[in-house]
Design a protein around this motif. Structure first.
Motif, PDB file in Angstrom:
ATOM      1  N   ILE A  23       0.777  -1.184  -0.023  1.00  0.00           N
ATOM      2  CA  ILE A  23      -0.024   0.122   0.167  1.00  0.00           C
ATOM      3  C   ILE A  23       1.079   1.252   0.056  1.00  0.00           C
ATOM      4  O   ILE A  23       2.057   1.207   0.360  1.00  0.00           O
ATOM      5  N   VAL A  24       0.633   2.176  -0.551  1.00  0.00           N
ATOM      6  CA  VAL A  24       1.222   3.452  -0.538  1.00  0.00           C
ATOM      7  C   VAL A  24       0.738   4.488   0.411  1.00  0.00           C
ATOM      8  O   VAL A  24      -0.274   4.730   0.404  1.00  0.00           O
ATOM      9  N   VAL A  25       1.628   5.357   1.151  1.00  0.00           N
ATOM     10  CA  VAL A  25       1.342   6.128   2.177  1.00  0.00           C
ATOM     11  C   VAL A  25       2.120   7.408   1.790  1.00  0.00           C
ATOM     12  O   VAL A  25       3.250   7.652   1.563  1.00  0.00           O
ATOM     13  N   LYS A  26       1.179   8.403   1.650  1.00  0.00           N
ATOM     14  CA  LYS A  26       1.757   9.634   0.976  1.00  0.00           C
ATOM     15  C   LYS A  26       1.230  10.836   2.139  1.00  0.00           C
ATOM     16  O   LYS A  26       0.101  11.001   2.596  1.00  0.00           O
ATOM     17  N   ALA A  27       2.184  11.779   2.649  1.00  0.00           N
ATOM     18  CA  ALA A  27       1.893  12.868   3.245  1.00  0.00           C
ATOM     19  C   ALA A  27       1.204  13.710   2.336  1.00  0.00           C
ATOM     20  O   ALA A  27       1.365  13.782   0.927  1.00  0.00           O
ATOM     21  N   ASP A  28      -0.039  14.446   2.548  1.00  0.00           N
ATOM     22  CA  ASP A  28      -0.911  15.017   1.694  1.00  0.00           C
ATOM     23  C   ASP A  28      -0.049  16.390   1.093  1.00  0.00           C
ATOM     24  O   ASP A  28      -0.401  16.730   0.158  1.00  0.00           O
ATOM     25  N   GLY A  29       0.813  17.011   1.671  1.00  0.00           N
ATOM     26  CA  GLY A  29       1.346  18.196   1.072  1.00  0.00           C
ATOM     27  C   GLY A  29       2.666  18.065   0.815  1.00  0.00           C
ATOM     28  O   GLY A  29       3.169  17.205   0.365  1.00  0.00           O
ATOM     29  N   LEU A  30       3.311  19.231   0.384  1.00  0.00           N
ATOM     30  CA  LEU A  30       4.975  19.251   0.033  1.00  0.00           C
ATOM     31  C   LEU A  30       5.711  18.534   0.830  1.00  0.00           C
ATOM     32  O   LEU A  30       5.933  19.196   1.981  1.00  0.00           O
ATOM     33  N   ALA A  31       6.597  17.695   0.297  1.00  0.00           N
ATOM     34  CA  ALA A  31       7.484  17.176   1.213  1.00  0.00           C
ATOM     35  C   ALA A  31       8.701  16.787   0.536  1.00  0.00           C
ATOM     36  O   ALA A  31       9.513  15.976   0.744  1.00  0.00           O
ATOM     37  N   THR A  64       6.032   6.750   1.003  1.00  0.00           N
ATOM     38  CA  THR A  64       6.505   5.476   1.330  1.00  0.00           C
ATOM     39  C   THR A  64       5.644   4.461   0.416  1.00  0.00           C
ATOM     40  O   THR A  64       4.365   4.151   0.780  1.00  0.00           O
ATOM     41  N   VAL A  65       6.263   3.446  -0.233  1.00  0.00           N
ATOM     42  CA  VAL A  65       5.538   2.292  -0.792  1.00  0.00           C
ATOM     43  C   VAL A  65       5.835   1.235   0.067  1.00  0.00           C
ATOM     44  O   VAL A  65       6.973   0.758   0.290  1.00  0.00           O
ATOM     45  N   ALA A  66       4.731   0.737   1.095  1.00  0.00           N
ATOM     46  CA  ALA A  66       5.065  -0.113   2.046  1.00  0.00           C
ATOM     47  C   ALA A  66       4.713  -1.639   1.412  1.00  0.00           C
ATOM     48  O   ALA A  66       3.563  -1.769   1.067  1.00  0.00           O
ATOM     49  N   PHE A  67       5.669  -2.315   1.476  1.00  0.00           N
ATOM     50  CA  PHE A  67       5.295  -3.808   1.177  1.00  0.00           C
ATOM     51  C   PHE A  67       4.964  -4.621   2.365  1.00  0.00           C
ATOM     52  O   PHE A  67       4.611  -5.827   2.022  1.00  0.00           O
ATOM     53  N   THR A  68       5.032  -4.248   3.555  1.00  0.00           N
ATOM     54  CA  THR A  68       4.606  -4.749   4.608  1.00  0.00           C
ATOM     55  C   THR A  68       3.381  -3.823   5.361  1.00  0.00           C
ATOM     56  O   THR A  68       3.728  -2.689   5.289  1.00  0.00           O
ATOM     57  N   GLU A  69       2.693  -4.364   6.189  1.00  0.00           N
ATOM     58  CA  GLU A  69       1.761  -3.695   7.262  1.00  0.00           C
ATOM     59  C   GLU A  69       2.424  -2.814   8.083  1.00  0.00           C
ATOM     60  O   GLU A  69       2.413  -1.528   8.463  1.00  0.00           O
ATOM     61  N   GLN A  70       3.629  -3.310   8.516  1.00  0.00           N
ATOM     62  CA  GLN A  70       4.398  -2.798   9.527  1.00  0.00           C
ATOM     63  C   GLN A  70       5.169  -1.352   8.930  1.00  0.00           C
ATOM     64  O   GLN A  70       5.415  -0.387   9.636  1.00  0.00           O
ATOM     65  N   GLU A  71       5.502  -1.698   7.583  1.00  0.00           N
ATOM     66  CA  GLU A  71       6.249  -0.369   7.114  1.00  0.00           C
ATOM     67  C   GLU A  71       5.035   0.532   6.862  1.00  0.00           C
ATOM     68  O   GLU A  71       5.519   1.746   7.007  1.00  0.00           O
ATOM     69  N   PRO A 111      15.523   4.732   0.598  1.00  0.00           N
ATOM     70  CA  PRO A 111      14.324   5.542   0.599  1.00  0.00           C
ATOM     71  C   PRO A 111      14.247   6.273  -0.790  1.00  0.00           C
ATOM     72  O   PRO A 111      14.894   6.453  -1.321  1.00  0.00           O
ATOM     73  N   ASN A 112      12.772   6.677  -0.620  1.00  0.00           N
ATOM     74  CA  ASN A 112      12.587   7.788  -1.784  1.00  0.00           C
ATOM     75  C   ASN A 112      13.205   8.928  -1.618  1.00  0.00           C
ATOM     76  O   ASN A 112      13.620   9.408  -0.467  1.00  0.00           O
ATOM     77  N   THR A 113      13.889   9.287  -2.762  1.00  0.00           N
ATOM     78  CA  THR A 113      14.508  10.635  -2.961  1.00  0.00           C
ATOM     79  C   THR A 113      13.756  11.857  -3.907  1.00  0.00           C
ATOM     80  O   THR A 113      12.754  11.241  -4.339  1.00  0.00           O
TER      81      THR A 113
END
Length: 421
Positions: free
Chosen positions: A140-148, A154-161, A223-225
């Motif tokens: 699942i993909v997790v994104k902060a809504d605003g500019l970061a 984060t592309v989370a490949f596990t629930e813990q991530e 990590p993403n850059t």
């Protein structure tokens, strides 16, 4: 024509570089600019956030066209301010730039106007968001809504991530106000394509495609850059793929913004996942991608500044593109995108026609690191593999004591192209 480029990074360096080569342009200025850009622009040192000083400079120097590079000044309303002063500017208004400034807003536009994208939900509460993750599962993909700055995804490949990313954004407030809300998004399978267009209202003039590499390390690890390298063209996608993406994504998005009272002028960037069902939007940006601009603009044979003026005056310019490939590799400060030291010397910089500086500063005559991504070196050649060989041959000259770069930019496309022969 006099052109003013707002910003100081690699994207702004290539914008100034291209404008300086345009036959229609006599003088290029940058605000603030950087020590790496002085070969193509007169750097004013004016902060990109100082709207009063920018307006004053543009008036006093009779600037014909201001091009806004970074997203922050756009979302702070710099284009609105310049327009209020009757100055010609290429960049969206604050209202239109929200297509990048809020991922939840962008998603709502896509949902309302049937622009293809992944399913999603928006949360401001950690527990509710975590429950949604448990329901949906990973990836699942997790994104902060605003500019970061390209680091809030984060592309989370596990629930813990996913839980860890949610904790960073919502509980630890790692991204401040940009993380007041979080977008949880369906993981899309396919291959990414960055597609940008010159836009004025419902007039959309697409560019050639590019692909960037977001992860910090080889093999798409880490990590993403903001982007560690890019190449153009993307040989795995043909003209029909590009046309379909324009038809199904870019044109509807531009039209939707007009209908919503958010008339868009500037660069509309679609980060796409090319799925088995067709292109789907990962994100929209309201400006040139970085590092995509550094590999796309060197392929533009037309006069960019004249094309922009023509677009602003109601025309639809036809753009001419080189068939050659361009591949660029970012050298970043060790530790990026986490903590890193600044003020380290940059030594043995290779000579190259396509060398664009980002996070740099100068102490005396010495060029030093001043940010995470320090420079991008690109090469142009008839084939992508040739461009890659030339880039990495030159990068071997660079002193990498304080810098690192990926060694595999473009590898997947080159491997696929060789396999198809």
């Amino acid at each position: 024509m006099k052109v003013l480029v707002i910003g100081s990074g690699g994207r702004e360096h290539v914008l100034a570089w291209k404008a300086a080569r345009d036959q229609s342009v006599d003088q290029v200025y940058a605000a603030p600019g950087s020590p790496g850009m002085t070969d193509v622009a007169e750097c004013t040192g004016i902060s990109e956030h100082d709207q009063d000083a920018i307006v004053s400079f543009a008036k006093q120097n009779r600037i014909d066209l201001t091009i806004i590079g970074p997203e922050a000044p756009l979302l702070a309303g710099l284009a609105d301010r310049l327009l209020d002063e009757k100055l010609m500017v290429f960049g969206p208004t604050q209202k239109a730039a929200l297509i990048e400034g809020s991922k939840s807003f962008a998603k709502s536009i896509m949902k309302q106007y049937n622009i293809p994208t992944g399913s999603y939900e928006v949360f401001s509460d950690y527990d509710k968001a975590a429950d949604y993750v448990k329901q949906q599962g990973a990836p699942i993909v997790v994104k902060a809504d605003g500019l970061a700055a390209g680091k809030g995804v984060t592309v989370a490949f596990t629930e813990q991530e996913a839980f860890d990313a949610l904790h960073d954004i919502l509980n630890d407030e790692k991204f401040g106000e940009a993380g007041a809300e979080v977008v949880l998004e369906e993981f899309l399978e396919g291959e990414e394509l960055s597609l940008m267009a010159f836009v004025h209202g419902e007039t959309v003039v697409p560019m050639v495609g590019a692909q960037d590499h977001k992860r910090a390390y080889d093999g798409d690890k880490g990590p993403n850059t903001g982007g560690m390298g890019a190449y153009s063209p993307v040989p795995q996608f043909g003209d029909e793929d590009i046309s379909r993406a324009v038809r199904e994504v870019l044109q509807p998005a531009a039209s939707a913004l007009v209908k919503e009272g958010r008339f868009f002028t500037g660069i509309l960037y679609a980060g796409l996942m090319m799925t088995a069902a067709g292109p789907k939007v990962i994100e929209f940006n309201a400006r040139f991608g970085d590092p995509e601009a550094q590999v796309v603009l060197p392929r533009l044979e037309s006069d960019m500044s004249a094309a922009i003026i023509g677009l602003l005056q109601g025309g639809k310019p036809e753009l001419s593109w080189s068939k050659d490939a361009v591949l660029g590799v970012v050298a970043a400060s060790i530790g990026y995108p986490g903590s890193y030291e600044k003020g380290k010397p940059i030594k043995h910089i290779p000579e190259a026609d396509l060398l664009f500086f980002a996070g740099v500063k100068k102490e005396g005559s010495e060029l030093q690191t001043g940010g995470g991504r320090v420079l991008l070196l690109a090469e142009k050649a008839a084939q992508l593999n040739e461009a890659k060989e030339k880039v990495y041959d030159k990068l071997q000259q660079l002193d990498d004591t304080y810098l690192f770069y990926r060694k595999d930019i473009g590898d997947k496309a080159i491997f696929r192209a060789s396999s198809d022969i």
